[in-house]
Design a protein around this motif. Structure first.
Motif, PDB file in Angstrom:
ATOM      1  N   LEU A   1       0.839  -1.206   0.000  1.00 27.14           N
ATOM      2  CA  LEU A   1       0.000   0.000   0.000  1.00 27.14           C
ATOM      3  C   LEU A   1       0.872   1.254   0.000  1.00 27.14           C
ATOM      4  O   LEU A   1       0.551   2.243  -0.669  1.00 27.14           O
ATOM      5  CB  LEU A   1      -0.957  -0.019   1.204  1.00 27.14           C
ATOM      6  CG  LEU A   1      -2.045  -1.102   1.144  1.00 27.14           C
ATOM      7  CD1 LEU A   1      -2.741  -1.263   2.505  1.00 27.14           C
ATOM      8  CD2 LEU A   1      -3.082  -0.801   0.067  1.00 27.14           C
TER       9      LEU A   1
ATOM     10  N   ILE B   1      -0.974   4.680  -1.280  1.00 28.08           N
ATOM     11  CA  ILE B   1      -2.318   4.695  -0.699  1.00 28.08           C
ATOM     12  C   ILE B   1      -2.242   5.369   0.673  1.00 28.08           C
ATOM     13  O   ILE B   1      -1.357   5.048   1.472  1.00 28.08           O
ATOM     14  CB  ILE B   1      -2.862   3.251  -0.555  1.00 28.08           C
ATOM     15  CG1 ILE B   1      -2.925   2.556  -1.923  1.00 28.08           C
ATOM     16  CG2 ILE B   1      -4.207   3.228   0.158  1.00 28.08           C
ATOM     17  CD1 ILE B   1      -3.895   3.144  -2.911  1.00 28.08           C
TER      18      ILE B   1
ATOM     19  N   THR C   1      -5.534   0.986   6.592  1.00 23.61           N
ATOM     20  CA  THR C   1      -6.197   0.340   5.452  1.00 23.61           C
ATOM     21  C   THR C   1      -5.941  -1.167   5.479  1.00 23.61           C
ATOM     22  O   THR C   1      -6.858  -1.976   5.291  1.00 23.61           O
ATOM     23  CB  THR C   1      -5.683   0.939   4.121  1.00 23.61           C
ATOM     24  OG1 THR C   1      -5.920   2.341   4.154  1.00 23.61           O
ATOM     25  CG2 THR C   1      -6.372   0.326   2.924  1.00 23.61           C
TER      26      THR C   1
ATOM     27  N   LEU D   1      -8.870  -3.996   5.895  1.00 21.50           N
ATOM     28  CA  LEU D   1      -9.087  -5.006   4.844  1.00 21.50           C
ATOM     29  C   LEU D   1      -8.859  -6.417   5.379  1.00 21.50           C
ATOM     30  O   LEU D   1      -9.585  -7.357   5.013  1.00 21.50           O
ATOM     31  CB  LEU D   1      -8.191  -4.725   3.633  1.00 21.50           C
ATOM     32  CG  LEU D   1      -8.507  -3.420   2.884  1.00 21.50           C
ATOM     33  CD1 LEU D   1      -7.563  -3.247   1.690  1.00 21.50           C
ATOM     34  CD2 LEU D   1      -9.956  -3.360   2.415  1.00 21.50           C
TER      35      LEU D   1
ATOM     36  N   TYR E   1      -8.808  -7.952  -1.942  1.00 23.89           N
ATOM     37  CA  TYR E   1      -9.163  -6.618  -1.428  1.00 23.89           C
ATOM     38  C   TYR E   1      -7.992  -5.641  -1.600  1.00 23.89           C
ATOM     39  O   TYR E   1      -8.183  -4.472  -1.941  1.00 23.89           O
ATOM     40  CB  TYR E   1      -9.557  -6.685   0.049  1.00 23.89           C
ATOM     41  CG  TYR E   1     -10.734  -7.588   0.346  1.00 23.89           C
ATOM     42  CD1 TYR E   1     -11.734  -7.817  -0.601  1.00 23.89           C
ATOM     43  CD2 TYR E   1     -10.850  -8.217   1.583  1.00 23.89           C
ATOM     44  CE1 TYR E   1     -12.805  -8.650  -0.327  1.00 23.89           C
ATOM     45  CE2 TYR E   1     -11.915  -9.051   1.864  1.00 23.89           C
ATOM     46  CZ  TYR E   1     -12.885  -9.273   0.900  1.00 23.89           C
ATOM     47  OH  TYR E   1     -13.932 -10.088   1.180  1.00 23.89           O
TER      48      TYR E   1
ATOM     49  N   GLU F   1      -7.840  -4.535  -5.148  1.00 23.88           N
ATOM     50  CA  GLU F   1      -8.913  -3.574  -5.445  1.00 23.88           C
ATOM     51  C   GLU F   1      -8.537  -2.185  -4.921  1.00 23.88           C
ATOM     52  O   GLU F   1      -8.727  -1.177  -5.595  1.00 23.88           O
ATOM     53  CB  GLU F   1     -10.231  -4.034  -4.801  1.00 23.88           C
ATOM     54  CG  GLU F   1     -10.857  -5.220  -5.514  1.00 23.88           C
ATOM     55  CD  GLU F   1     -12.141  -5.706  -4.851  1.00 23.88           C
ATOM     56  OE1 GLU F   1     -12.909  -6.404  -5.527  1.00 23.88           O
ATOM     57  OE2 GLU F   1     -12.382  -5.413  -3.656  1.00 23.88           O
ATOM     58  N   ARG F   2      -7.997  -2.166  -3.686  1.00 26.24           N
ATOM     59  CA  ARG F   2      -7.623  -0.863  -3.107  1.00 26.24           C
ATOM     60  C   ARG F   2      -6.496  -0.231  -3.909  1.00 26.24           C
ATOM     61  O   ARG F   2      -6.497   0.988  -4.158  1.00 26.24           O
ATOM     62  CB  ARG F   2      -7.220  -1.049  -1.622  1.00 26.24           C
ATOM     63  CG  ARG F   2      -6.934   0.267  -0.907  1.00 26.24           C
ATOM     64  CD  ARG F   2      -8.190   1.114  -0.789  1.00 26.24           C
ATOM     65  NE  ARG F   2      -7.898   2.505  -0.461  1.00 26.24           N
ATOM     66  CZ  ARG F   2      -7.696   3.460  -1.355  1.00 26.24           C
ATOM     67  NH1 ARG F   2      -7.743   3.201  -2.663  1.00 26.24           N
ATOM     68  NH2 ARG F   2      -7.448   4.695  -0.962  1.00 26.24           N
TER      69      ARG F   2
ATOM     70  N   LYS G   1     -10.095   1.571  -5.725  1.00 24.93           N
ATOM     71  CA  LYS G   1     -11.425   1.420  -5.132  1.00 24.93           C
ATOM     72  C   LYS G   1     -11.374   1.856  -3.661  1.00 24.93           C
ATOM     73  O   LYS G   1     -10.501   1.382  -2.907  1.00 24.93           O
ATOM     74  CB  LYS G   1     -11.861  -0.048  -5.228  1.00 24.93           C
ATOM     75  CG  LYS G   1     -13.295  -0.306  -4.827  1.00 24.93           C
ATOM     76  CD  LYS G   1     -13.654  -1.761  -5.190  1.00 24.93           C
ATOM     77  CE  LYS G   1     -15.091  -2.078  -4.899  1.00 24.93           C
ATOM     78  NZ  LYS G   1     -15.474  -3.410  -5.373  1.00 24.93           N
TER      79      LYS G   1
ATOM     80  N   THR H   1     -11.800   2.049   0.267  1.00 19.50           N
ATOM     81  CA  THR H   1     -11.914   0.975   1.257  1.00 19.50           C
ATOM     82  C   THR H   1     -13.380   0.698   1.598  1.00 19.50           C
ATOM     83  O   THR H   1     -13.802  -0.455   1.728  1.00 19.50           O
ATOM     84  CB  THR H   1     -11.143   1.372   2.535  1.00 19.50           C
ATOM     85  OG1 THR H   1      -9.799   1.649   2.155  1.00 19.50           O
ATOM     86  CG2 THR H   1     -11.158   0.264   3.561  1.00 19.50           C
TER      87      THR H   1
ATOM     88  N   ILE I   1     -15.103  -1.557  -0.631  1.00 20.37           N
ATOM     89  CA  ILE I   1     -14.633  -2.940  -0.513  1.00 20.37           C
ATOM     90  C   ILE I   1     -15.308  -3.607   0.694  1.00 20.37           C
ATOM     91  O   ILE I   1     -15.831  -4.714   0.599  1.00 20.37           O
ATOM     92  CB  ILE I   1     -13.091  -2.986  -0.375  1.00 20.37           C
ATOM     93  CG1 ILE I   1     -12.429  -2.356  -1.609  1.00 20.37           C
ATOM     94  CG2 ILE I   1     -12.616  -4.432  -0.196  1.00 20.37           C
ATOM     95  CD1 ILE I   1     -10.922  -2.167  -1.490  1.00 20.37           C
TER      96      ILE I   1
ATOM     97  N   GLU J   1     -10.180   8.090  -6.287  1.00 17.47           N
ATOM     98  CA  GLU J   1     -11.149   7.326  -5.485  1.00 17.47           C
ATOM     99  C   GLU J   1     -12.549   7.931  -5.598  1.00 17.47           C
ATOM    100  O   GLU J   1     -13.552   7.216  -5.568  1.00 17.47           O
ATOM    101  CB  GLU J   1     -10.738   7.318  -3.996  1.00 17.47           C
ATOM    102  CG  GLU J   1      -9.642   6.335  -3.659  1.00 17.47           C
ATOM    103  CD  GLU J   1      -8.245   6.850  -3.963  1.00 17.47           C
ATOM    104  OE1 GLU J   1      -8.111   7.957  -4.541  1.00 17.47           O
ATOM    105  OE2 GLU J   1      -7.273   6.134  -3.637  1.00 17.47           O
TER     106      GLU J   1
END
Ligand SMILES: C[S@@+](CC[C@H](N)C(=O)[O-])C[C@H]1O[C@@H](n2cnc3c(N)ncnc32)[C@H](O)[C@@H]1O
Length: 276
Positions: free
Chosen positions: A14, A19, A25, A29, A60, A63-64, A68, A70, A73, A197
């Motif tokens: 991340l 991110i 995060t 997740l 997940y 995706e992040r 996407k 959080t 998700i 986002e």
């Protein structure tokens, strides 16, 4: 892979993906993959992840990393102390919108006929109904958003009457005590500069409203003059730099006009009383 090594691995990915808040995060997740709450992670750092949990966690994370948010998700977000279900059909409720709730509660008095325009997840309508212990009505132009809001009302036990419609179109004249709204207010001209986002994931009907972000305010103020009873209140969330223009939209028949700043100091909520 253990809880601890999974978190380390995720933090690194991340961080490399730039991110925001990577550790938090990763924890959120991983909790979602395990079906646990965060304290569980601290109590079980050596626990081995099952194959299924590990695969879900990797999915997940990807995706992040792809942008996407959080909350889309995990499909949930807390608002005013309650957990709301989310889909990509609704805006992710923001903490600053809790100021709208506070202002609405402060002016509501014994208001019986309350309408939330642009229900989205139902954050405002459901919260007001539960805090005031009375029914609230809510409209949205998006049937998909209304389905999410109705599910939140059902799960949280709120009495909300939903209807699909444009602004206050379906409401009888002079019938309301209070109209609240967190309308779409992002200027279209700012679309390209938005965080990915937001721009690529949140519904555009919930974000944008004309070149300067003011179209929905104009329609709300005009609609409110038709449906509020004399003495009724209008409570609006304000976008960045919209306090001045929205104030100017209100004619002399609006009284007790006030704005409230959010925690960052921006004028975030406007309240005004119709013909009191
Ligand atoms: C900023 S979101 C607010 C959602 C929710 N109330 C909240 O505060 O999290 C705005 C909502 O207004 C709805 N909307 C947009 N245009 C509308 C219109 N013309 N009439 C009614 N609702 C509209 C969108 O579908 C979206 O759900």
């Amino acid at each position: 892979m253990t809880v601890q090594t999974a978190l380390r691995h995720a933090c690194r990915l991340l961080e490399e993906g730039a991110i925001a808040v990577p550790r938090l995060t990763a924890e959120v997740l991983l909790c979602h993959a395990l079906g646990r709450e965060r304290p569980y992670l601290y109590g079980h750092p050596e626990e081995e992840l099952s194959e299924a949990a590990r695969a879900a966690f990797e999915r997940y994370l990807q995706e992040r990393l792809d942008g996407k948010p959080t909350q889309y998700i995990t499909r949930r977000q807390e608002f005013y102390g309650r957990e709301f279900l989310l889909t990509e059909d609704v805006l992710i409720p923001r903490p600053e919108t809790e100021h709208v709730v506070e202002t609405a509660l402060a002016v509501a008095g014994d208001a019986r006929h309350i309408l939330d325009v642009g229900a989205g997840s139902g954050a405002l309508a459901v919260t007001l109904s539960l805090e005031l212990s009375r029914p609230v009505s809510a409209s949205d132009i998006s049937p998909a958003a209304l389905a999410v809001a109705a599910e939140n009302a059902r799960r949280l036990g709120a009495e909300v009457r939903f209807f699909a419609g444009d602004v206050v179109e379906a409401v009888a004249a002079r019938s309301l005590d209070l109209v609240v709204s967190n309308p779409p207010y992002v200027p279209l001209e700012e679309q390209a500069g938005l965080q990915r986002e937001i721009r690529d994931w949140e519904p555009h009907v919930a974000l944008f409203s004309g070149p300067e972000g003011l179209d929905m305010y104009r329609r709300l103020v005009a609609g409110a003059t038709r449906v509020l009873r004399p003495g009724g209140w209008l409570v609006l969330e304000l976008g960045f730099k919209t306090a001045g223009p929205v104030h100017e939209m209100l004619g002399a028949a609006w009284t007790q006009v006030r704005t409230t700043p959010d925690l960052a100091g921006f004028q975030r909520v406007l309240a005004a009383r119709w013909r009191s």
